[in-house]
Design a protein around this motif. Structure first.
Motif, PDB file in Angstrom:
ATOM      1  N   ALA A 152       0.823  -1.215   0.000  1.00 59.29           N
ATOM      2  CA  ALA A 152       0.000   0.000   0.000  1.00 59.29           C
ATOM      3  C   ALA A 152       0.855   1.263   0.000  1.00 59.29           C
ATOM      4  CB  ALA A 152      -0.930   0.001   1.216  1.00 59.29           C
ATOM      5  N   ARG A 153       1.946   1.273   0.761  1.00 66.15           N
ATOM      6  CA  ARG A 153       2.762   2.486   0.898  1.00 66.15           C
ATOM      7  C   ARG A 153       3.209   3.036  -0.451  1.00 66.15           C
ATOM      8  NH1 ARG A 153       7.742   3.836   0.391  1.00 66.15           N
ATOM      9  NH2 ARG A 153       8.259   1.660  -0.100  1.00 66.15           N
ATOM     10  N   PRO A 154       3.862   2.257  -1.331  1.00 69.85           N
ATOM     11  CA  PRO A 154       4.268   2.839  -2.614  1.00 69.85           C
ATOM     12  C   PRO A 154       3.101   3.156  -3.532  1.00 69.85           C
ATOM     13  CG  PRO A 154       4.770   0.495  -2.572  1.00 69.85           C
ATOM     14  CD  PRO A 154       4.377   0.876  -1.176  1.00 69.85           C
ATOM     15  N   LEU A 155       1.966   2.495  -3.333  1.00 65.72           N
ATOM     16  CA  LEU A 155       0.812   2.777  -4.184  1.00 65.72           C
ATOM     17  C   LEU A 155       0.207   4.145  -3.899  1.00 65.72           C
ATOM     18  CD1 LEU A 155      -0.937  -0.715  -4.324  1.00 65.72           C
ATOM     19  CD2 LEU A 155       0.327   0.436  -6.148  1.00 65.72           C
ATOM     20  N   THR A 156       0.490   4.724  -2.736  1.00 61.79           N
ATOM     21  CA  THR A 156      -0.010   6.078  -2.473  1.00 61.79           C
ATOM     22  C   THR A 156       0.571   7.072  -3.474  1.00 61.79           C
ATOM     23  OG1 THR A 156       1.751   6.545  -0.861  1.00 61.79           O
ATOM     24  CG2 THR A 156      -0.321   5.619  -0.011  1.00 61.79           C
ATOM     25  N   ALA A 157       1.760   6.775  -3.991  1.00 66.20           N
ATOM     26  CA  ALA A 157       2.386   7.656  -4.978  1.00 66.20           C
ATOM     27  C   ALA A 157       2.018   7.280  -6.405  1.00 66.20           C
ATOM     28  CB  ALA A 157       3.909   7.627  -4.820  1.00 66.20           C
ATOM     29  N   LEU A 158       1.650   6.022  -6.643  1.00 63.82           N
ATOM     30  CA  LEU A 158       1.366   5.562  -8.004  1.00 63.82           C
ATOM     31  C   LEU A 158      -0.078   5.791  -8.426  1.00 63.82           C
ATOM     32  CD1 LEU A 158       3.323   2.172  -8.174  1.00 63.82           C
ATOM     33  CD2 LEU A 158       3.932   4.337  -9.248  1.00 63.82           C
ATOM     34  N   LEU A 159      -1.008   5.723  -7.490  1.00 60.61           N
ATOM     35  CA  LEU A 159      -2.417   5.867  -7.837  1.00 60.61           C
ATOM     36  C   LEU A 159      -2.812   7.337  -7.841  1.00 60.61           C
ATOM     37  CD1 LEU A 159      -4.002   2.898  -5.853  1.00 60.61           C
ATOM     38  CD2 LEU A 159      -3.431   3.009  -8.294  1.00 60.61           C
ATOM     39  N   GLY A 160      -3.536   7.738  -8.856  1.00 59.02           N
ATOM     40  CA  GLY A 160      -3.974   9.122  -8.984  1.00 59.02           C
ATOM     41  C   GLY A 160      -5.313   9.356  -8.302  1.00 59.02           C
ATOM     42  N   PRO A 161      -5.892  10.535  -8.492  1.00 57.82           N
ATOM     43  CA  PRO A 161      -7.157  10.882  -7.824  1.00 57.82           C
ATOM     44  C   PRO A 161      -8.325  10.009  -8.259  1.00 57.82           C
ATOM     45  CG  PRO A 161      -6.514  12.565  -9.419  1.00 57.82           C
ATOM     46  CD  PRO A 161      -5.334  11.664  -9.260  1.00 57.82           C
ATOM     47  N   ASP A 162      -8.231   9.385  -9.439  1.00 59.76           N
ATOM     48  CA  ASP A 162      -9.308   8.503  -9.891  1.00 59.76           C
ATOM     49  C   ASP A 162      -9.077   7.053  -9.471  1.00 59.76           C
ATOM     50  OD1 ASP A 162     -10.619  10.606 -11.139  1.00 59.76           O
ATOM     51  OD2 ASP A 162      -9.453  10.346 -12.990  1.00 59.76           O
ATOM     52  N   GLY A 163      -7.903   6.762  -8.945  1.00 60.16           N
ATOM     53  CA  GLY A 163      -7.592   5.417  -8.489  1.00 60.16           C
ATOM     54  C   GLY A 163      -8.021   5.207  -7.048  1.00 60.16           C
ATOM     55  N   SER A 164      -8.034   3.937  -6.633  1.00 59.50           N
ATOM     56  CA  SER A 164      -8.387   3.613  -5.254  1.00 59.50           C
ATOM     57  C   SER A 164      -7.699   2.327  -4.837  1.00 59.50           C
ATOM     58  CB  SER A 164      -9.903   3.470  -5.084  1.00 59.50           C
ATOM     59  OG  SER A 164     -10.377   2.370  -5.851  1.00 59.50           O
ATOM     60  N   TYR A 165      -7.657   2.111  -3.544  1.00 64.06           N
ATOM     61  CA  TYR A 165      -6.991   0.921  -2.990  1.00 64.06           C
ATOM     62  C   TYR A 165      -7.870   0.340  -1.898  1.00 64.06           C
ATOM     63  CZ  TYR A 165      -3.719  -1.790  -0.095  1.00 64.06           C
ATOM     64  OH  TYR A 165      -3.107  -2.778   0.657  1.00 64.06           O
ATOM     65  N   ASP A 166      -8.088  -0.966  -1.963  1.00 66.47           N
ATOM     66  CA  ASP A 166      -8.715  -1.721  -0.889  1.00 66.47           C
ATOM     67  C   ASP A 166      -7.814  -2.901  -0.549  1.00 66.47           C
ATOM     68  OD1 ASP A 166     -11.787  -0.970  -0.252  1.00 66.47           O
ATOM     69  OD2 ASP A 166     -11.306  -0.489  -2.347  1.00 66.47           O
ATOM     70  N   GLY A 167      -7.653  -3.162   0.729  1.00 70.20           N
ATOM     71  CA  GLY A 167      -6.861  -4.298   1.157  1.00 70.20           C
ATOM     72  C   GLY A 167      -7.550  -5.033   2.286  1.00 70.20           C
ATOM     73  N   PHE A 168      -7.379  -6.359   2.310  1.00 68.87           N
ATOM     74  CA  PHE A 168      -7.879  -7.116   3.458  1.00 68.87           C
ATOM     75  C   PHE A 168      -6.822  -8.099   3.914  1.00 68.87           C
ATOM     76  CE2 PHE A 168      -9.644  -9.779  -0.051  1.00 68.87           C
ATOM     77  CZ  PHE A 168      -9.211 -11.042   0.339  1.00 68.87           C
ATOM     78  N   ASP A 169      -6.910  -8.462   5.195  1.00 64.17           N
ATOM     79  CA  ASP A 169      -5.916  -9.355   5.768  1.00 64.17           C
ATOM     80  C   ASP A 169      -6.509 -10.078   6.968  1.00 64.17           C
ATOM     81  OD1 ASP A 169      -2.781  -9.734   5.323  1.00 64.17           O
ATOM     82  OD2 ASP A 169      -3.194  -9.970   7.466  1.00 64.17           O
ATOM     83  N   ILE A 170      -5.878 -11.213   7.310  1.00 64.38           N
ATOM     84  CA  ILE A 170      -6.346 -12.004   8.451  1.00 64.38           C
ATOM     85  C   ILE A 170      -5.741 -11.535   9.767  1.00 64.38           C
ATOM     86  CG2 ILE A 170      -6.790 -14.021   7.013  1.00 64.38           C
ATOM     87  CD1 ILE A 170      -4.168 -15.219   7.939  1.00 64.38           C
ATOM     88  N   ASP A 171      -4.842 -10.554   9.730  1.00 64.20           N
ATOM     89  CA  ASP A 171      -4.209 -10.035  10.942  1.00 64.20           C
ATOM     90  C   ASP A 171      -4.867  -8.709  11.338  1.00 64.20           C
ATOM     91  OD1 ASP A 171      -2.535  -9.327  13.041  1.00 64.20           O
ATOM     92  OD2 ASP A 171      -1.044  -8.451  11.700  1.00 64.20           O
ATOM     93  N   PRO A 172      -5.729  -8.695  12.356  1.00 67.57           N
ATOM     94  CA  PRO A 172      -6.429  -7.452  12.703  1.00 67.57           C
ATOM     95  C   PRO A 172      -5.509  -6.359  13.217  1.00 67.57           C
ATOM     96  CG  PRO A 172      -6.879  -9.179  14.326  1.00 67.57           C
ATOM     97  CD  PRO A 172      -6.156  -9.835  13.193  1.00 67.57           C
ATOM     98  N   SER A 173      -4.389  -6.721  13.849  1.00 71.26           N
ATOM     99  CA  SER A 173      -3.490  -5.688  14.357  1.00 71.26           C
ATOM    100  C   SER A 173      -2.864  -4.902  13.216  1.00 71.26           C
ATOM    101  CB  SER A 173      -2.399  -6.302  15.239  1.00 71.26           C
ATOM    102  OG  SER A 173      -1.556  -7.168  14.498  1.00 71.26           O
ATOM    103  N   GLY A 174      -2.508  -5.590  12.130  1.00 72.09           N
ATOM    104  CA  GLY A 174      -1.961  -4.906  10.972  1.00 72.09           C
ATOM    105  C   GLY A 174      -2.984  -4.014  10.308  1.00 72.09           C
ATOM    106  N   VAL A 175      -4.221  -4.502  10.193  1.00 71.59           N
ATOM    107  CA  VAL A 175      -5.289  -3.706   9.594  1.00 71.59           C
ATOM    108  C   VAL A 175      -5.566  -2.469  10.442  1.00 71.59           C
ATOM    109  CG1 VAL A 175      -7.768  -3.689   9.082  1.00 71.59           C
ATOM    110  CG2 VAL A 175      -6.348  -5.623   8.348  1.00 71.59           C
ATOM    111  N   ASP A 176      -5.603  -2.637  11.764  1.00 71.48           N
ATOM    112  CA  ASP A 176      -5.826  -1.488  12.645  1.00 71.48           C
ATOM    113  C   ASP A 176      -4.725  -0.445  12.468  1.00 71.48           C
ATOM    114  OD1 ASP A 176      -8.110  -2.615  13.642  1.00 71.48           O
ATOM    115  OD2 ASP A 176      -7.182  -3.364  15.485  1.00 71.48           O
TER     116      ASP A 176
END
Length: 274
Positions: A75-99
């Motif tokens: 996700a971190r490098p994608l903040t620079a690659l995705l433009g205003p029309d782009g979006s990011y969704d992520g899911f994971d089995i580790d709730p601490s990482g998601v939090d």
């Protein structure tokens, strides 16, 4: 207990050193949270960001799904690659990482993270949902680009097949899949058999009751097969086709001891035809 305490102390010391030397920034988690995967957080994310563009055809306007997003390594490098029309969704089995990600990506409203309670003997043994029955929490055709790094390397065939079905469902026509695997082609099998591989896959034994001679997959540890799983290239190709996905590129990894490679794991790109 002592080993865990010693590891915690080492990681917290490293966190302090990072703050002093300037490594720490808002989107780089403390090292004590980097409990899944052992590669450098920033370097690995930056490497794969380049692969997403060069090999997967990622565009600034893409709607991206990160399956197994962890603590935001991709996700971190994608903040620079995705433009205003782009979006990011992520899911994971580790709730601490998601939090952690939800808190630290608050300045990026088009970046969203979900925790899912999917069982995995290695990473979430008490999970309530079986991987082969888990429905991704998104609508049909919701994404242009789906990525999985070090996910299929920890799933057994039935789970991989189901995930590919879900990926095909959530991909829009023309959407692309970028995934890493341990792929068993003739060269990889020969290198594993010769002891050149960094992972000692058991090519002559199955761990899950499959009949002798089945060559669809191999594992390293029969006690915890999801620790590392390799798949025959023919099986992966058939699974893609079964779910309406077309292979668009295969890029070998160094894991098995190859002299020429793109990354550590094999990279496979596919697309959902229009």
């Amino acid at each position: 207990m002592l080993a865990r305490a010693a590891l915690s102390l080492r990681l917290r010391t490293a966190d302090l050193r990072d703050r002093v030397t300037g490594r720490a920034d808002a989107l780089v988690p403390p090292r004590r949270l980097e409990h899944i995967g052992h590669s450098d957080f920033v370097a690995t994310g930056d490497e794969f960001a380049r692969h997403f563009v060069a090999l997967g055809g990622l565009r600034p306007s893409d709607r991206v799904l990160d399956v197994g997003c962890g603590i935001g390594r991709m996700a971190r490098p994608l903040t620079a690659l995705l433009g205003p029309d782009g979006s990011y969704d992520g899911f994971d089995i580790d709730p601490s990482g998601v939090d952690w990600c939800r808190e630290h990506y608050a300045a990026f409203p088009r970046f969203r993270f979900q925790a899912v309670d999917v069982a995995n003997p290695r990473y979430n043994p008490g999970g309530a949902l079986a991987a082969h029955a888990f429905r991704f929490p998104y609508e049909d055709g919701a994404f242009d680009f789906v990525l999985l790094t070090s996910v299929f390397t920890h799933l057994l065939p039935g789970d991989v097949d189901h995930y590919l079905a879900e990926i095909a469902r959530v991909l829009a026509p023309g959407g692309r899949l970028f995934a890493t695997f341990f792929l068993l082609d003739d060269e990889a099998r020969a290198l594993v058999a010769a002891g050149r591989s960094s992972l000692a896959f058991r090519l002559d034994a199955r761990s899950d009751g499959l009949p002798p001679g089945d060559e669809n997959h191999a594992v390293v540890d029969p006690e915890i097969p999801e620790e590392a799983v390799a798949f025959a290239t023919a099986w992966v190709g058939a699974a893609l086709a079964r779910h309406g996905l077309r292979e668009a590129g295969r890029h070998p990894g160094s894991w098995c001891g190859r002299a020429a490679f793109t990354s550590y794991q094999d990279i496979l790109c596919a697309e959902r035809p229009h």
